[in-house]
Motif scaffolding. Structure first.
Motif, PDB file in Angstrom:
ATOM      1  N   PRO A 195       0.816  -1.206   0.000  1.00 47.54           N
ATOM      2  CA  PRO A 195       0.000   0.000   0.000  1.00 47.54           C
ATOM      3  C   PRO A 195       0.858   1.268   0.000  1.00 47.54           C
ATOM      4  O   PRO A 195       1.889   1.323   0.671  1.00 47.54           O
ATOM      5  CB  PRO A 195      -0.800  -0.090   1.307  1.00 47.54           C
ATOM      6  CG  PRO A 195      -0.675  -1.502   1.753  1.00 47.54           C
ATOM      7  CD  PRO A 195       0.617  -2.008   1.204  1.00 47.54           C
ATOM      8  N   VAL A 196       0.415   2.270  -0.757  1.00 51.58           N
ATOM      9  CA  VAL A 196       1.127   3.547  -0.807  1.00 51.58           C
ATOM     10  C   VAL A 196       0.139   4.696  -0.655  1.00 51.58           C
ATOM     11  O   VAL A 196      -1.039   4.563  -0.972  1.00 51.58           O
ATOM     12  CB  VAL A 196       1.942   3.718  -2.112  1.00 51.58           C
ATOM     13  CG1 VAL A 196       2.893   2.555  -2.308  1.00 51.58           C
ATOM     14  CG2 VAL A 196       1.048   3.870  -3.331  1.00 51.58           C
ATOM     15  N   ILE A 197       0.649   5.811  -0.185  1.00 53.16           N
ATOM     16  CA  ILE A 197      -0.144   7.029  -0.059  1.00 53.16           C
ATOM     17  C   ILE A 197       0.088   7.917  -1.272  1.00 53.16           C
ATOM     18  O   ILE A 197      -0.822   8.520  -1.802  1.00 53.16           O
ATOM     19  CB  ILE A 197       0.228   7.777   1.235  1.00 53.16           C
ATOM     20  CG1 ILE A 197      -0.148   6.924   2.446  1.00 53.16           C
ATOM     21  CG2 ILE A 197      -0.456   9.149   1.306  1.00 53.16           C
ATOM     22  CD1 ILE A 197       0.452   7.404   3.743  1.00 53.16           C
ATOM     23  N   ASN A 198       1.346   7.953  -1.727  1.00 48.43           N
ATOM     24  CA  ASN A 198       1.740   8.801  -2.852  1.00 48.43           C
ATOM     25  C   ASN A 198       2.454   7.923  -3.882  1.00 48.43           C
ATOM     26  O   ASN A 198       3.603   7.524  -3.675  1.00 48.43           O
ATOM     27  CB  ASN A 198       2.655   9.915  -2.344  1.00 48.43           C
ATOM     28  CG  ASN A 198       3.086  10.860  -3.431  1.00 48.43           C
ATOM     29  OD1 ASN A 198       3.580  10.454  -4.480  1.00 48.43           O
ATOM     30  ND2 ASN A 198       2.942  12.144  -3.171  1.00 48.43           N
ATOM     31  N   TYR A 247      -6.827   0.930   2.859  1.00 51.30           N
ATOM     32  CA  TYR A 247      -5.629   0.240   2.382  1.00 51.30           C
ATOM     33  C   TYR A 247      -4.428   1.114   2.724  1.00 51.30           C
ATOM     34  O   TYR A 247      -3.979   1.903   1.913  1.00 51.30           O
ATOM     35  CB  TYR A 247      -5.755   0.048   0.867  1.00 51.30           C
ATOM     36  CG  TYR A 247      -5.292  -1.298   0.364  1.00 51.30           C
ATOM     37  CD1 TYR A 247      -5.949  -2.456   0.723  1.00 51.30           C
ATOM     38  CD2 TYR A 247      -4.205  -1.391  -0.480  1.00 51.30           C
ATOM     39  CE1 TYR A 247      -5.546  -3.682   0.234  1.00 51.30           C
ATOM     40  CE2 TYR A 247      -3.789  -2.620  -0.970  1.00 51.30           C
ATOM     41  CZ  TYR A 247      -4.456  -3.760  -0.600  1.00 51.30           C
ATOM     42  OH  TYR A 247      -4.048  -4.972  -1.075  1.00 51.30           O
ATOM     43  N   LYS A 248      -3.912   0.975   3.951  1.00 52.66           N
ATOM     44  CA  LYS A 248      -2.896   1.877   4.465  1.00 52.66           C
ATOM     45  C   LYS A 248      -1.539   1.191   4.634  1.00 52.66           C
ATOM     46  O   LYS A 248      -1.471   0.031   5.027  1.00 52.66           O
ATOM     47  CB  LYS A 248      -3.318   2.402   5.839  1.00 52.66           C
ATOM     48  CG  LYS A 248      -4.584   3.188   5.838  1.00 52.66           C
ATOM     49  CD  LYS A 248      -4.947   3.574   7.253  1.00 52.66           C
ATOM     50  CE  LYS A 248      -6.361   4.116   7.282  1.00 52.66           C
ATOM     51  NZ  LYS A 248      -6.888   4.193   8.624  1.00 52.66           N
ATOM     52  N   GLY A 268       1.479   0.257  -9.384  1.00 51.27           N
ATOM     53  CA  GLY A 268       2.830   0.322  -9.921  1.00 51.27           C
ATOM     54  C   GLY A 268       3.414  -1.073  -9.896  1.00 51.27           C
ATOM     55  O   GLY A 268       3.795  -1.574  -8.834  1.00 51.27           O
ATOM     56  N   TRP A 269       3.452  -1.715 -11.050  1.00 48.36           N
ATOM     57  CA  TRP A 269       3.870  -3.121 -11.131  1.00 48.36           C
ATOM     58  C   TRP A 269       5.382  -3.270 -11.099  1.00 48.36           C
ATOM     59  O   TRP A 269       6.109  -2.618 -11.842  1.00 48.36           O
ATOM     60  CB  TRP A 269       3.340  -3.763 -12.403  1.00 48.36           C
ATOM     61  CG  TRP A 269       1.843  -3.898 -12.454  1.00 48.36           C
ATOM     62  CD1 TRP A 269       0.948  -3.615 -11.463  1.00 48.36           C
ATOM     63  CD2 TRP A 269       1.074  -4.330 -13.560  1.00 48.36           C
ATOM     64  NE1 TRP A 269      -0.330  -3.861 -11.885  1.00 48.36           N
ATOM     65  CE2 TRP A 269      -0.285  -4.291 -13.170  1.00 48.36           C
ATOM     66  CE3 TRP A 269       1.395  -4.747 -14.837  1.00 48.36           C
ATOM     67  CZ2 TRP A 269      -1.308  -4.676 -14.023  1.00 48.36           C
ATOM     68  CZ3 TRP A 269       0.365  -5.113 -15.686  1.00 48.36           C
ATOM     69  CH2 TRP A 269      -0.964  -5.089 -15.282  1.00 48.36           C
ATOM     70  N   ILE A 278       0.305  -0.203  -4.600  1.00 45.68           N
ATOM     71  CA  ILE A 278      -1.115   0.015  -4.842  1.00 45.68           C
ATOM     72  C   ILE A 278      -1.628   1.186  -4.007  1.00 45.68           C
ATOM     73  O   ILE A 278      -1.369   1.269  -2.816  1.00 45.68           O
ATOM     74  CB  ILE A 278      -1.928  -1.269  -4.586  1.00 45.68           C
ATOM     75  CG1 ILE A 278      -3.390  -1.097  -4.982  1.00 45.68           C
ATOM     76  CG2 ILE A 278      -1.779  -1.745  -3.156  1.00 45.68           C
ATOM     77  CD1 ILE A 278      -4.155  -2.404  -5.102  1.00 45.68           C
ATOM     78  N   GLN A 279      -2.307   2.093  -4.707  1.00 47.78           N
ATOM     79  CA  GLN A 279      -2.915   3.246  -4.044  1.00 47.78           C
ATOM     80  C   GLN A 279      -4.415   3.068  -4.136  1.00 47.78           C
ATOM     81  O   GLN A 279      -5.001   3.141  -5.213  1.00 47.78           O
ATOM     82  CB  GLN A 279      -2.474   4.549  -4.711  1.00 47.78           C
ATOM     83  CG  GLN A 279      -2.923   5.773  -3.965  1.00 47.78           C
ATOM     84  CD  GLN A 279      -2.307   7.039  -4.541  1.00 47.78           C
ATOM     85  OE1 GLN A 279      -1.415   7.001  -5.376  1.00 47.78           O
ATOM     86  NE2 GLN A 279      -2.794   8.164  -4.084  1.00 47.78           N
TER      87      GLN A 279
END
Length: 121
Positions: free
Chosen positions: A8-11, A60-61, A38-39, A54-55
Motif C-alpha cells: 500500500p502507498v499514499i503517494n 488500504y494503508k 505500480g507493477w 497500490i494506491q
C-alpha cells in the motif's frame, strides 16, 4: 506458495521513485478499475512471486506492523545503502542469519511499510 503481493502507498509517484532508486528497476504504472498500481518487473516464471505498489482508499494503508515482504537480491548491502538517500529509513543493516541461510536487512519505505531484503552473500 506466494504468487502476488501488494504494498500500500499514499503517494504513488513518491513510492515509485523510492523503489526504482533502491532496486535500480523500472516500475510500470497501470490503472485498473480506478485503482492506481505500480507493477514490479515480472519474469512470468512459475513459482516466482511478483507484485505491485497500490494506491487505494483509506482502508488500504501502509503499515510497519503487518506482514513483511522479503525481496531477493545479489547482496542486500547494495539496496540497503540506497534506502535513506531514497527517502526511507534503515531498521536493520545487513546481518548474517547463518552461513547456510545468508543475510537479511530491513527498512521502512517512503510510505511507512516495513520491507526486508535477503541474499546469500
Amino acid at each position: 506458495m506466494v504468487t502476488w503481493f501488494e504494498i500500500p502507498v499514499i503517494n504513488m509517484d513518491r513510492a515509485k521513485a523510492f523503489y526504482e532508486k533502491v532496486f535500480n528497476i523500472d516500475i510500470s504504472l497501470h490503472k485498473m478499475d480506478g485503482v492506481e498500481m505500480g507493477w514490479f518487473p515480472n519474469k512470468n516464471e512459475v513459482g516466482v512471486a511478483t507484485g505491485t505498489l497500490i494506491q487505494l482508499d483509506e482502508d488500504y494503508k501502509p503499515s510497519s506492523d503487518g506482514v513483511v515482504v522479503y525481496f531477493s537480491s545479489e547482496d542486500v548491502a547494495n539496496e540497503i545503502e540506497r534506502v535513506e538517500t531514497s527517502g526511507g529509513k534503515v531498521l536493520i543493516n545487513k546481518k548474517l542469519i547463518s552461513e547456510e541461510n545468508g543475510f537479511f536487512a530491513q527498512f521502512i519505505d517512503s510510505e511507512g511499510n516495513r520491507i526486508a531484503l535477503h541474499s546469500k552473500k
